[in-house]
Motif scaffolding. Structure first.
Motif: not given
Length: 548
Positions: A30-39
């Motif tokens: 919800q907050d951010s997806t930058d801390k994970y790899d999209s793959r």
């Protein structure tokens, strides 16, 4: 009733998987997806086995599984797991041979070796070492998805200077958090007594879900987990393997001896094979991509010859071969069986059948490789399959060889665009690795009990196969238990004898000391009495002399 319970259980697992995905999306993305790899996020949404692995490792508690997924995905992005390649790791780390994959344990799990004596604690290189371990784990996870590993810490000739507690904790976290259900067991071999305190700390890091997987073994006990064929000589094994780089030593699949050669009967094959020829073929199978020089045959001619052979010999080739019951649905070929080739010890159980079915609209080239080319004959081991057609491949044990759970088979397939314009060997050299479908098969050994006295042919005897198997397994376990008890009893008797000898020596020494004390005290008592008697007459005699 059992089928109904199983169906309900599968539905519950599917609900847990869907709940985990939905909650992860709502609570962590919800907050951010930058801390994970999209793959990694994409794989989490599509791979049910991955989510189920986290849930199983956390006993299907969704909150705990979510924390584990969050920590694992952050670690994967921090270390760049999806982009981690051989070229991104310092070359000297591969050359040391401190970490590598090689061999299998008795349960058929791949062995992940750590040579502790080659590890030196260094804060400057600790990050590279962590990436090096992650490289091997990720490489194996892609090649053998869902297959557990057995970690072996070889502590021979190691000391306190080789122990890096931060690095050990990282390795444990890899199996505890980052790769759930990946650890079969962790074997500590020849641990020096001085490190007992350090490993008590390590045991506390493992946690209850992995503490049972930690095994301590001496040089004599290691063979209860790993057979001598995969143990180095300093552990009492017979494995001639010596680590060298390049290449990486984890790709054990070798091309079978009959690769691309003419199909002949087993009797003819065995009559033609001599000791020298077998040795040359075995050496060539380990040192080259193709074990025997492929006969240059056009694809069309090869397929026509295969069709002619199939018409006359199909029933003869597959006779006695175990038919597969399960099927793996692949993008190019459907492979039956899906996971295991079954072999037994009887003469009628030494053949197994692989059925390949082409599910594409083009011709597909295939090749079957094995980790033990000296034991198995694969016919045909390499050819091509027409669109919509099926191919029967017979895998048979050669001579007196016995199947082993450590043996593996690799089915490789690739679509052929220009049919008839290429030769088979040339095609496999030029086809890109990204276009090759790979499917691995394990080897399953059927348990069987042979009666010590064979019944007469005329007398009807009813035998229960399952009962015999259970009885044989129980007898084997009982014999193994008896041998262990006998060893322990012999040890206790030896210790008892030593203690008795020591006690007798102490008793003898005590008696001798008492005897010496008595003999030293007895002469001193009468020596004083005569001197007193002698002195008294002298004084008496001197008295009269003075008065006179």
């Amino acid at each position: 009733m059992a089928e109904l319970d199983q169906h309900e259980g599968e539905q519950d697992i599917e609900k847990k998987i869907e709940e985990t995905r939905q909650r992860f999306k709502n609570e962590f993305l919800q907050d951010s997806t930058d801390k994970y790899d999209s793959r990694d996020l994409e794989r989490l949404q599509t791979d049910d086995a991955l989510v189920e692995g986290y849930l199983t490792w956390r006993l299907y508690v969704v909150d705990d599984a979510l924390k584990m997924i969050d920590e694992s995905l952050q670690w994967r992005k921090e270390y760049g797991l999806n982009d981690l390649t051989e070229s991104t790791i310092p070359k000297w780390m591969f050359e040391t041979g401190a970490v590598y994959l090689h061999g299998y344990d008795k349960e058929g799990n791949k062995l992940f070796w750590f040579k502790v004596k080659l590890h030196v604690k260094d804060a400057k290189t600790i990050m590279d070492k962590k990436k090096y371990v992650a490289f091997w784990l990720e490489r194996y996870a892609k090649k053998e998805p869902g297959m557990p590993l057995t970690v072996v810490f070889d502590m021979t000739e190691s000391g306190l200077s080789n122990i890096d507690m931060e690095f050990v904790k990282y390795i444990i976290n890899c199996f505890k958090v980052y790769y759930p259900k990946f650890l079969s067991k962790m074997i500590i071999v020849e641990m020096p007594w001085i490190m007992n305190a350090a490993w008590k700390i390590v045991k506390s890091w493992l946690g209850p879900e992995a503490i049972s997987k930690l095994k301590f073994a001496s040089r004599s006990e290691i063979q209860t987990f790993i057979g001598p064929e995969y143990l180095p000589p300093h552990m009492g094994g017979m494995d001639p393997f010596k680590y060298s780089y390049p290449p990486l030593p984890d790709d054990d699949f070798q091309t079978p001896v009959c690769e691309n050669g003419p199909i002949v009967s087993e009797d003819e094959m065995e009559s033609k094979e001599g000791d020298a020829e077998g040795k040359d073929a075995l050496e060539s199978s380990f040192n080259s991509e193709v074990a025997v020089k492929p006969k240059k045959v056009n694809f069309l001619e090869d397929s026509l010859r295969a069709e002619d052979n199939d018409k006359g010999d199909a029933s003869g080739k597959t006779k006695g071969a175990r038919k597969p019951l399960t099927t793996f649905k692949g993008p190019l070929l459907d492979v039956s069986p899906s996971e295991e080739l079954s072999f037994g010890s009887g003469e009628t159980e030494k053949k197994s059948l692989i059925i390949l079915s082409n599910v594409t609209k083009n011709q597909v080239a295939y090749k079957v490789r094995t980790t033990a080319p000296e034991k198995y004959r694969v016919k045909p081991s390499s050819s091509c399959c027409e669109p919509g057609a099926s191919v029967d491949i017979v895998v048979s044990l050669h001579g007196g060889s016995q199947a082993s759970p450590q043996d593996r088979f690799l089915v490789m397939a690739a679509e052929m665009d220009n049919v008839g314009s290429q030769e088979l060997a040339q095609f496999w050299k030029e086809v890109p690795k990204t276009k090759i479908m790979e499917h691995r098969l394990r080897c399953h050994v059927l348990e069987s009990v042979k009666p010590t006295v064979s019944p007469p042919k005329d007398s009807p005897v009813e035998t229960g196969t399952s009962g015999q198997q259970e009885l044989g397994t129980a007898l084997m376990r009982m014999m193994a238990c008896n041998s262990r008890l006998e060893q322990k009893l012999n040890t206790c008797l030896w210790v008892q004898k030593v203690l008795i000898v020591l006690v007798l020596l102490l008793v003898v020494l005590n008696l001798l000391s008492l005897f010496w004390l008595d003999t030293s005290q007895q002469p001193s008592l009468p020596a004083t009495a005569p001197s007193a008697c002698i002195c008294q007459p002298q004084t008496v005699q001197q008295g009269p002399q003075l008065t006179t």
